[in-house]
Write an enzyme that holds these catalytic residues in place. Structure first.
Site, mmCIF file in Angstrom:
data_model
loop_
_atom_site.group_PDB
_atom_site.id
_atom_site.type_symbol
_atom_site.label_atom_id
_atom_site.label_comp_id
_atom_site.label_asym_id
_atom_site.label_seq_id
_atom_site.Cartn_x
_atom_site.Cartn_y
_atom_site.Cartn_z
ATOM 1 N N THR A 1 47.265 47.526 56.120
ATOM 2 C CA THR A 1 47.770 46.154 56.212
ATOM 3 C C THR A 1 47.426 45.292 54.994
ATOM 4 O OG1 THR A 1 45.848 45.755 57.623
ATOM 5 C CG2 THR A 1 47.963 46.039 58.728
ATOM 6 N N GLY A 2 46.784 45.878 53.994
ATOM 7 C CA GLY A 2 46.656 45.212 52.703
ATOM 8 C C GLY A 2 45.725 44.027 52.650
ATOM 9 N N SER A 3 46.076 43.086 51.784
ATOM 10 C CA SER A 3 45.196 41.941 51.533
ATOM 11 C C SER A 3 46.027 40.681 51.343
ATOM 12 C CB SER A 3 44.374 42.195 50.271
ATOM 13 O OG SER A 3 45.231 42.331 49.151
ATOM 14 N N GLY B 1 40.448 36.313 36.459
ATOM 15 C CA GLY B 1 40.534 37.739 36.794
ATOM 16 C C GLY B 1 41.888 38.264 36.360
ATOM 17 N N SER C 1 43.728 31.884 41.731
ATOM 18 C CA SER C 1 43.658 33.356 41.764
ATOM 19 C C SER C 1 42.192 33.751 41.692
ATOM 20 C CB SER C 1 44.453 33.949 40.602
ATOM 21 O OG SER C 1 44.118 33.306 39.381
ATOM 22 N N HIS D 1 47.581 52.138 43.096
ATOM 23 C CA HIS D 1 47.450 53.600 42.983
ATOM 24 C C HIS D 1 46.297 54.122 43.832
ATOM 25 C CE1 HIS D 1 45.933 51.406 39.487
ATOM 26 N NE2 HIS D 1 44.922 52.234 39.430
ATOM 27 N N HIS E 1 51.638 63.107 15.934
ATOM 28 C CA HIS E 1 51.554 62.089 14.887
ATOM 29 C C HIS E 1 52.945 61.574 14.561
ATOM 30 C CE1 HIS E 1 50.262 59.997 11.289
ATOM 31 N NE2 HIS E 1 51.273 60.562 10.651
#
Ligand code: FAD
Ligand code: NAI
Length: 476
Positions: free
Chosen positions: A154-156, A193, A280, A332, A455
């Protein structure tokens, strides 16, 4: 009542990936998500990352970088452009198009992998024998699904600042910061941040006067401080971002005159009035409406769902992944936890090494790292050696017009094993993958030094830094 092997709550990069992997492994899977699109009138899969996070922010960073380049960098390439104009609303429209494309892509992936997608708020209702009942509340219309395993993803949500309410008109969180259709003349940002720096950069490049107010005395405290210091110098001296460190915010007023922030810094009291203010100051886990208390789902003292190293909660067959559990709040990391949990349910033994999760900040120059910083190695008493190399004399970086930055390789003094790779420079978001791969395969700095690097490429700077760790740099 519909029955499933796996019910995933949340379709951000943690949840949607977990659902797809579970379905690939042969489980009958449902993914329940309450996310809506920008106008709030249709479901939108993809969570914070796709809707109001990673993807939209990178779209704006690119647009603003083009505008800045047209104004400041084209001339040295012999390109003359006329009066360069900027249309913020158009930039936002392009960003919205990318978001719509990607969120729609998840719908397609669900169909392709036979994941059932349900819109609504999911909550743990209880257990019926050895299956969990999950209630789905679609705007008051309730249904229940049963599943042997539940994965909570459910994330943040943004951490609130008690001094001021977010109205997303003048005082903005990430959603508002990604949707300004006019360039604010004066933009204030609280927190230097990742969001503060990325969003501050976007609006600075397109003409805002940006002031970032940071509570900590150190800039980017989690990053290697050599890289952080270089970044601070570039942002403040060359890009004219005003960043004040060690700030204490005392009062914020949002009225017809703008948003007025009163703060203290270095013993002096200051007051600034901004047209818009971005807050933030971090994010907090989102467990609202899950009925965690009702079913006895344990949380830690900071509100994260408590999990073990393999994402198991205290409840049988209930797992939790991504921003709602400990560890870095990165897309990720959420996705890899999702894959690992689906595979664990299938009886496999996946492993996720938290020490090799890469971090990227998409400023210009970009900042990226993996593994330990010098400060961490010192604190842990680890003997290490280091090699650094710069982009200043790198042919590819010069061609790109971005010959600025440093790569640092940290390796164990005894074994030469790579312990950390830290970078600031062009496209280091891509270069850091070589550091991740090296660490995952327990490479030594000599291994990197002995690998042929094409290169002219930016990766030659990492090669050179690895050579330098062995005191045999060729261009240093
Ligand atoms: P989320 O993406 O937050 O998804 C959770 C989903 O669950 C949402 O769709 C939500 O609606 C849904 N949900 C919540 N509760 C319920 C419920 N009870 N029932 C049903 N559904 C529910 N990370 C990076 O790695 N790279 C970046 O460049 C990057 N940029 C970012 C930029 C910004 C501005 C922000 C804010 C974040 C950024 N992040 C970035 C962080 C990244 O977005 C998060 O780490 C990631 O989205 C976490 O994934 P998640 O699946 O855990 O949760
Ligand atoms: P953050 O944790 O990166 O930074 C918050 C900053 O606010 C810190 O420097 C903190 O010291 C400061 N702060 C806290 N309280 C304060 C106060 N009262 N006054 C002044 N400063 C204060 O959090 P941010 O930028 O909100 O981003 C949230 C998360 O989203 C990040 O931690 C990251 O996990 C993720 N993210 C990742 C990105 C990426 O990978 N490129 C991009 C954007 C976000």
């Amino acid at each position: 009542m519909s029955q499933f092997d796996v019910a995933v709550i949340g379709a951000g990069p943690g949840g949607y990936i977990a659902a797809i992997r579970a379905a690939q492994l042969g489980f009958k899977t449902v993914c329940i998500d309450a996310g809506v699109n920008k106008t709030g009138d249709a479901p939108a899969l993809g969570g914070t990352c796709l809707n109001v996070g990673c993807i939209p922010s990178k779209a704006l960073l690119q647009s603003s970088e083009h505008f800045h380049a047209a104004q400041h960098d084209f001339a040295e390439h012999g390109i003359t452009v006329g009066d360069v104009k900027f249309d913020a609303a158009k930039m936002i429209e392009r960003k919205d198009g990318i978001v719509t494309k990607l969120t729609g892509g998840i719908k397609f992936l669900f169909q392709k992998n036979k994941v059932e997608s349900l819109f609504g708020k999911g909550s743990l209702k209880g257990r019926n024998g050895d299956v969990w009942q999950v209630e789905v509340d679609n705007k008051g219309e309730k249904s229940v699904v049963e599943a042997k395993h539940v994965i909570i993803a459910t994330g943040s949500v943004p951490r609130p600042l008690p001094l001021i309410d977010i109205d997303n008109v003048n005082v903005l969180d990430n959603e508002g910061a990604l949707n300004l259709t006019e360039v604010p003349k004066k933009l204030g940002v609280i927190g230097s941040g990742v969001i503060g720096l990325e969003m501050g950069s976007v609006w600075k490049r397109v003409g805002s006067e940006v002031t970032i107010l940071e509570a900590m005395p150190n800039f980017l405290a989690a990053a290697d401080q050599q890289i952080a210091k270089e970044a601070f110098k570039v942002f403040t001296k060359e890009q004219d971002l005003a960043i004040e460190l060690g700030v204490k915010i005392n009062e914020i007023k949002n009225d017809k005159n703008g948003v007025t922030v009163s703060y203290e810094v270095g013993g002096a009291a200051k007051t600034e009035t901004f047209d818009k203010l971005i807050v933030s100051i971090g994010r907090i886990p989102n467990t609202e409406g899950l009925n965690a208390e009702g079913v006895g789902l344990e949380k830690d003292e900071r509100g994260f769902i408590k999990v073990d190293g393999e994402c198991r909660t205290n409840l049988p067959n209930v797992w939790a992944i991504g921003d709602v559990v400990r560890g870095p709040m990165l897309a990720h990391k959420a996705s890899d936890e999702g894959v690992a949990v689906a595979e664990r349910i299938a009886g496999q033994k996946p492993h996720l090494d938290f020490n090799t999760i890469p971090f990227v900040i998409y400023t210009d120059p970009e900042i990226a790292w993996v593994g330990k910083t010098e400060e961490q190695l010192k604190a842990e008493g680890v003997e290490y050696k280091k090699g650094t190399s710069g982009f200043a004399a790198n042919g590819r970086a010069l061609g790109l017009g971005k010959a600025k930055g440093t790569v640092k390789v940290l390796a164990c003094a005894k074994t030469d094993r790579v312990l950390g790779v830290h970078m600031i420079g062009p496209m280091v978001s891509e270069l850091v993958a070589e550091g991740v791969m090296s660490m995952e395969f327990s490479a030594s700095s000599e291994d990197i030094a002995r690998i042929v690097h094409a290169h002219p490429t930016l990766s030659e700077v990492l090669h050179e830094a690895a050579l330098a760790a062995d005191k045999r740099a060729l261009h240093g």
